[in-house]
Design a protein around this motif. Structure first.
Motif, PDB file in Angstrom:
ATOM      1  N   ASP A 176       0.870  -1.170   0.000  1.00 35.54           N
ATOM      2  CA  ASP A 176       0.000   0.000   0.000  1.00 35.54           C
ATOM      3  C   ASP A 176       0.910   1.223   0.000  1.00 35.54           C
ATOM      4  O   ASP A 176       1.418   1.643   1.047  1.00 35.54           O
ATOM      5  N   LEU A 177       1.144   1.789  -1.161  1.00 31.05           N
ATOM      6  CA  LEU A 177       2.102   2.878  -1.302  1.00 31.05           C
ATOM      7  C   LEU A 177       1.608   4.173  -0.669  1.00 31.05           C
ATOM      8  O   LEU A 177       2.362   5.149  -0.610  1.00 31.05           O
ATOM      9  N   ARG A 178       0.350   4.187  -0.208  1.00 34.93           N
ATOM     10  CA  ARG A 178      -0.165   5.368   0.472  1.00 34.93           C
ATOM     11  C   ARG A 178      -0.243   5.171   1.980  1.00 34.93           C
ATOM     12  O   ARG A 178      -0.800   6.009   2.697  1.00 34.93           O
ATOM     13  N   HIS A 202       1.229  -1.143  -6.432  1.00 32.90           N
ATOM     14  CA  HIS A 202       0.305  -0.627  -5.428  1.00 32.90           C
ATOM     15  C   HIS A 202      -0.787  -1.669  -5.199  1.00 32.90           C
ATOM     16  O   HIS A 202      -1.225  -2.354  -6.138  1.00 32.90           O
TER      17      HIS A 202
END
Length: 424
Positions: A176-178, A202
């Protein structure tokens, strides 16, 4: 010192066996050489009159088209590659034979048939030998929303306990790149993976790969970085829809006439049912269908689950095998619909959905279709909860709008016609 990780299928023999070039060179050589050898004998390459040349070129084109189509379709969820090999290769060879027939070019039927059989055997052999290796394997970084994902028969997810791939070869790493809580050592691990040519995805991308749906909490761009589908394919598809509809019309007219006579005999009322629908770019149009309900009964705009009393006995059969949709070929000729696309909704339902479902109107960016990705994956949906899920499938179709996905939907639709999946 940067640690060395090895990507799955990165060894030279794995790269060879799984490369498209290998399958094209070796498989096409067999499809050309074996039939030519059996029919014309050794040294047939030394002398190639027009008939032989036409035959070999046609086999090569059909084999290449089959290989490219199967490779591209395999990327979509639920592609069922084994079930699509025979129809894909058959259609490719029928198309090249049709071109030779209409151009009045000579070819050798025996060699063409043999090339077709060798091609089918080659693709099935590759499918069964590589079936285990085609399951994608991803390492999962345990932060953010990645815990919500579950693997399936297409994707194998391996949850990591530490920031390392020691002893594990994967097709990629999912994160989860966020995520706000991603520790520095895990960030360094993701950078190391990219240095080792291991792609980092992602979690949203992998979720789409698994489910075949796009979440609708926000609009999602396509592979070209745009919310707008490729305009070239939009125009190309419209031309192909029109040509296919014109070609099918002489064969469908007798069927339409028979069904119309059966409807008149089954119950009183008009043969056709026309309903205002919302179409391409939000423009309203009248969609044609064979009437499948009693003429003098009213109710909801959508069909009730179970045994809807409004449906006639004949109408139930027409719906099961999608014969009630046949008159929509006239909507295709008029440019209001396509063979493949999001299913058009009635104007009243569209107003209801737009109040409760975010981004509902975005589905009108492409022409609506007789069949679509949501229909072959989910079936019929009318309630808001079901419509939200259906809209996720529609967004996936728009995001991956392409010839390959249309071919896959067409093949799935043909199978559904014989099973009645999703009918009401």
């Amino acid at each position: 010192m940067t640690r060395k990780y090895q990507r799955r299928h990165s060894r030279w023999y794995e790269l060879l066996l799984f490369s498209l070039t290998f399958h094209l060179v070796v498989g096409m050589s067999l499809a050309l050489f074996l039939p030519g050898l059996e029919r014309w004998g050794w040294g047939f390459w030394d002398y190639l009159p027009d008939v032989r040349r036409n035959t070999l070129v046609a086999i090569g084109l059909a084999f290449t088209a089959s290989a490219l189509t199967l490779r591209r379709m395999s990327r979509f969820p639920g592609a069922q590659l084994g079930a699509n090999i025979m129809p894909t290769v058959s259609i490719a060879f029928l198309l090249v034979v049709a071109i030779l027939f209409f151009t009045r070019e000579g070819y050798t039927r025996q060699v063409m048939l043999s090339g077709y059989l060798v091609s089918v055997v080659w693709f099935y052999l590759g499918y069964f030998l590589g079936r285990r290796f085609r399951i994608l394997k991803f390492a999962v970084v345990p932060f953010g929303n990645t815990h919500r994902l579950r693997g399936n028969s297409k994707v194998d997810l391996r949850l990591l306990d530490e920031p390392s791939l020691d002893g594990l070869r994967v097709d990629g790493v999912m994160a989860d790149l966020r995520a706000q809580d991603l520790p520095p050592e895990w960030q360094k691990f993701l950078a190391t993976c990219t240095l080792c040519h291991i792609p980092v995805y992602h979690s949203r991308q992998i979720s789409e790969t698994i489910s075949g749906r796009v979440q609708i909490d926000r609009l999602s761009e396509n592979e070209f970085g745009s919310l707008l589908p490729p305009l070239f394919y939009v125009g190309f598809k419209r031309v192909m829809d029109f040509l296919c509809a014109v070609a099918l019309l002489p064969f469908l007219l007798p069927v339409l006439l028979v069904v119309a006579l059966l409807i008149k005999r089954d119950s009183s009322g008009p043969v056709f049912f026309m309903q205002p629908r919302v179409g391409y770019r939000g423009r309203p149009f009248n969609m044609f269908k064979f009437r499948s309900m009693y003429h003098d009964m009213s109710g909801e705009d959508f069909t009730i689950s179970g045994d809807d009393p409004r449906i006639t006995p004949l109408g139930r059969k027409l719906r099961r095998y999608r014969l009630d949709e046949l008159p929509q070929i006239f909507n295709i000729l008029r440019g209001e619909m396509s063979f493949i696309g999001p299913r058009p909704e009635s104007a009243s339902l569209s107003e209801w959905y737009e109040q409760d479902v975010p981004f509902f109107s975005y589905r009108h960016v492409v022409r609506p279709g007789i069949s679509g990705w949501a229909q072959v994956e989910q079936g019929y949906a009318a309630e808001v909860d079901g419509m939200t899920r259906k809209l996720q499938y529609d967004f996936y179709y728009i995001k991956h709008f392409s010839l390959w996905l249309d071919v896959l939907i067409t093949l799935k639709t043909v199978r559904i016609i014989f099973t009645g999946f999703g009918a009401r």
